[in-house]
Design an enzyme around this catalytic site. Structure first.
Site, PDB file in Angstrom:
ATOM      1  CD  GLN A   9      -2.476  -1.266   2.700  1.00 36.50           C
ATOM      2  OE1 GLN A   9      -3.471  -0.625   3.005  1.00 36.50           O
ATOM      3  NE2 GLN A   9      -1.896  -2.094   3.545  1.00 36.50           N
ATOM      4  CG  ASP A  37       7.865   3.668   0.662  1.00 35.67           C
ATOM      5  OD1 ASP A  37       8.074   2.680  -0.062  1.00 35.67           O
ATOM      6  OD2 ASP A  37       7.523   3.575   1.865  1.00 35.67           O
ATOM      7  CG  HIS A  77      -2.844   2.500  -1.710  1.00 37.77           C
ATOM      8  ND1 HIS A  77      -2.853   2.593  -0.345  1.00 37.77           N
ATOM      9  CD2 HIS A  77      -3.944   1.776  -2.043  1.00 37.77           C
ATOM     10  CE1 HIS A  77      -3.915   1.953   0.139  1.00 37.77           C
ATOM     11  NE2 HIS A  77      -4.583   1.440  -0.867  1.00 37.77           N
ATOM     12  CG  ASN A 107       0.683  -4.094  12.436  1.00 39.33           C
ATOM     13  OD1 ASN A 107       1.177  -3.510  11.466  1.00 39.33           O
ATOM     14  ND2 ASN A 107      -0.227  -3.538  13.204  1.00 39.33           N
ATOM     15  CB  CYS A 111      -2.768  14.869 -23.701  1.00 36.55           C
ATOM     16  SG  CYS A 111      -1.414  15.469 -22.702  1.00 36.55           S
TER      17      CYS A 111
HETATM   18  P1  OAD Z   1      -1.587   2.621   9.080  1.00 31.30           P
HETATM   19  O1  OAD Z   1      -0.901   3.847   9.608  1.00 31.30           O
HETATM   20  O2  OAD Z   1      -3.066   2.591   9.118  1.00 31.30           O
HETATM   21  O3  OAD Z   1      -1.067   1.352   9.898  1.00 31.30           O
HETATM   22  C1  OAD Z   1       0.312   1.124  10.088  1.00 31.30           C
HETATM   23  C2  OAD Z   1       0.487  -0.046  11.044  1.00 31.30           C
HETATM   24  O4  OAD Z   1       1.886  -0.350  11.101  1.00 31.30           O
HETATM   25  C3  OAD Z   1       0.043   0.259  12.481  1.00 31.30           C
HETATM   26  O5  OAD Z   1      -0.887  -0.708  12.918  1.00 31.30           O
HETATM   27  C4  OAD Z   1       1.352   0.200  13.306  1.00 31.30           C
HETATM   28  O6  OAD Z   1       1.168  -0.458  14.543  1.00 31.30           O
HETATM   29  C5  OAD Z   1       2.261  -0.610  12.426  1.00 31.30           C
HETATM   30  N1  OAD Z   1       3.689  -0.256  12.533  1.00 31.30           N
HETATM   31  C6  OAD Z   1       4.240   0.969  12.639  1.00 31.30           C
HETATM   32  N2  OAD Z   1       5.586   0.890  12.634  1.00 31.30           N
HETATM   33  C7  OAD Z   1       5.876  -0.429  12.501  1.00 31.30           C
HETATM   34  C8  OAD Z   1       7.095  -1.175  12.414  1.00 31.30           C
HETATM   35  N3  OAD Z   1       8.283  -0.577  12.457  1.00 31.30           N
HETATM   36  N4  OAD Z   1       7.012  -2.516  12.263  1.00 31.30           N
HETATM   37  C9  OAD Z   1       5.802  -3.151  12.226  1.00 31.30           C
HETATM   38  N5  OAD Z   1       4.638  -2.500  12.312  1.00 31.30           N
HETATM   39  C10 OAD Z   1       4.669  -1.166  12.426  1.00 31.30           C
HETATM   40  O7  OAD Z   1      -1.016   2.389   7.612  1.00 31.30           O
HETATM   41  P2  OAD Z   1      -1.626   1.483   6.426  1.00 31.30           P
HETATM   42  O8  OAD Z   1      -2.308   0.291   6.990  1.00 31.30           O
HETATM   43  O9  OAD Z   1      -0.541   1.278   5.462  1.00 31.30           O
HETATM   44  O10 OAD Z   1      -3.384   5.354   1.628  1.00 31.30           O
HETATM   45  O11 OAD Z   1      -2.696   2.458   5.821  1.00 31.30           O
HETATM   46  C11 OAD Z   1      -3.359   2.085   4.633  1.00 31.30           C
HETATM   47  C12 OAD Z   1      -3.579   3.276   3.748  1.00 31.30           C
HETATM   48  O12 OAD Z   1      -4.240   4.294   4.486  1.00 31.30           O
HETATM   49  C13 OAD Z   1      -2.323   3.962   3.264  1.00 31.30           C
HETATM   50  O13 OAD Z   1      -1.772   3.324   2.136  1.00 31.30           O
HETATM   51  C14 OAD Z   1      -2.775   5.349   2.931  1.00 31.30           C
HETATM   52  C15 OAD Z   1      -3.776   5.578   4.033  1.00 31.30           C
HETATM   53  O14 OAD Z   1      -4.890   6.325   3.663  1.00 31.30           O
HETATM   54  C16 OAD Z   1      -3.039   6.349   0.772  1.00 31.30           C
HETATM   55  O15 OAD Z   1      -2.436   7.322   1.090  1.00 31.30           O
HETATM   56  C17 OAD Z   1      -3.518   6.149  -0.633  1.00 31.30           C
END
Ligand code: OAD
Length: 249
Positions: A104, A107, A122, A222, A133
């Protein structure tokens, strides 16, 4: 070594085809904030979500771009580096496993780490296209002006001039490669989910879908608990880069 690490290594060792699903937590140890943890992009200010929607872009494209560039720290994009977690996944391929990474994240760090089969659900922050265009532009061009516009000159010698649309999937845009993700699950013997809160559709349906596939093992790494933890064979509440450094000795 802790028991969870031993179980993890056993499951990895016996897997030949691995589907990986990653989210923002995969890259926090590379210095990129996630969305929903403390200090996350949405946690800091919920109104930012509205501005990152297709609707907002279509109504206010001139306001959209500066906000978008700031939120995703776009100028920094090129300088972020893969962490031990990204490198571990790339390494699994070198060990002869078939690894498909569905992310998702926008980067580009899985590709930078050397994973060869990366599907960006994403989209990507590296490119933007003209809505009229279709001409596509790279990061350097997008960063030149605050609001990037199409500079293609048409047959009449006139510049197109339309405000570009980012290739990042906005709220309201369709997620990409989702069918490929489900097909990959069917052909895999292991699903590895890393660093995602599983709150965003359609990705949040993946664990339930995977649960119904006979013989498919499921691991989740996670930091925080998720509502879907119970659907996994092994759940590791650790930072991914820290965890793989430990198992790599
Ligand atoms: P979230 O911020 O919702 O969730 C990130 C998860 O990663 C959290 O549950 C944290 O506990 C966990 N986490 C953080 N650091 C970590 C680490 N070092 N190791 C393991 N786990 C870790 O992010 P996403 O689930 O990716 O969309 O969010 C989904 C989408 O929501 C994103 O792609 C974005 C957003 O809207 C767009 O921007 C298009």
């Amino acid at each position: 070594m802790r028991r969870e690490a031993e179980t993890f290594l056993k499951l990895i060792e016996s897997a030949r085809r691995i589907t990986v699903l990653t989210g923002a937590g995969m890259s926090t140890e590379s210095g990129i904030p996630d969305f929903r943890s403390a200090g996350g992009i949405w946690t800091e200010d919920m109104s930012r979500m509205e501005a990152m929607s297709l609707d907002y872009y279509e109504r206010y494209p001139k306001l959209f771009w500066p906000k978008f560039k700031e939120l995703f720290q776009m100028k920094m994009t090129g300088s972020y580096q893969p962490n031990a977690g990204h490198l571990y996944l790339a390494d699994l391929e070198r060990q002869g496993k078939e690894v498909k990474v569905f992310t998702q994240n926008i980067d580009g760090l899985h590709v930078k780490a050397g994973s060869r089969h990366v599907y960006e659900l994403h989209g990507s922050i590296q490119t933007a296209a003209c809505p009229k265009c279709g001409t596509r532009y790279g990061l350097e061009y997008i960063l030149q002006d605050e609001v990037p516009r199409c500079s293609r000159v048409n047959e009449k010698g006139r510049e197109c001039g339309l405000i570009l649309k980012t290739d990042v999937v906005l709220f309201g845009d369709a997620v990409q490669h989702f069918d490929t993700l489900f097909a990959s699950l069917d052909q895999s013997d292991l699903l590895l989910v890393i660093g995602t809160s599983l709150e965003v559709a359609p990705v949040r349906f993946v664990p339930e879908e995977a649960h119904g596939i006979p013989g498919l093992k499921k691991i989740m790494i996670n930091l925080d608990e998720t509502d879907d933890d119970y659907l996994f064979d092994l759940v590791i509440h650790r930072k991914v880069a820290e965890f793989v450094k430990e198992i790599n000795g």
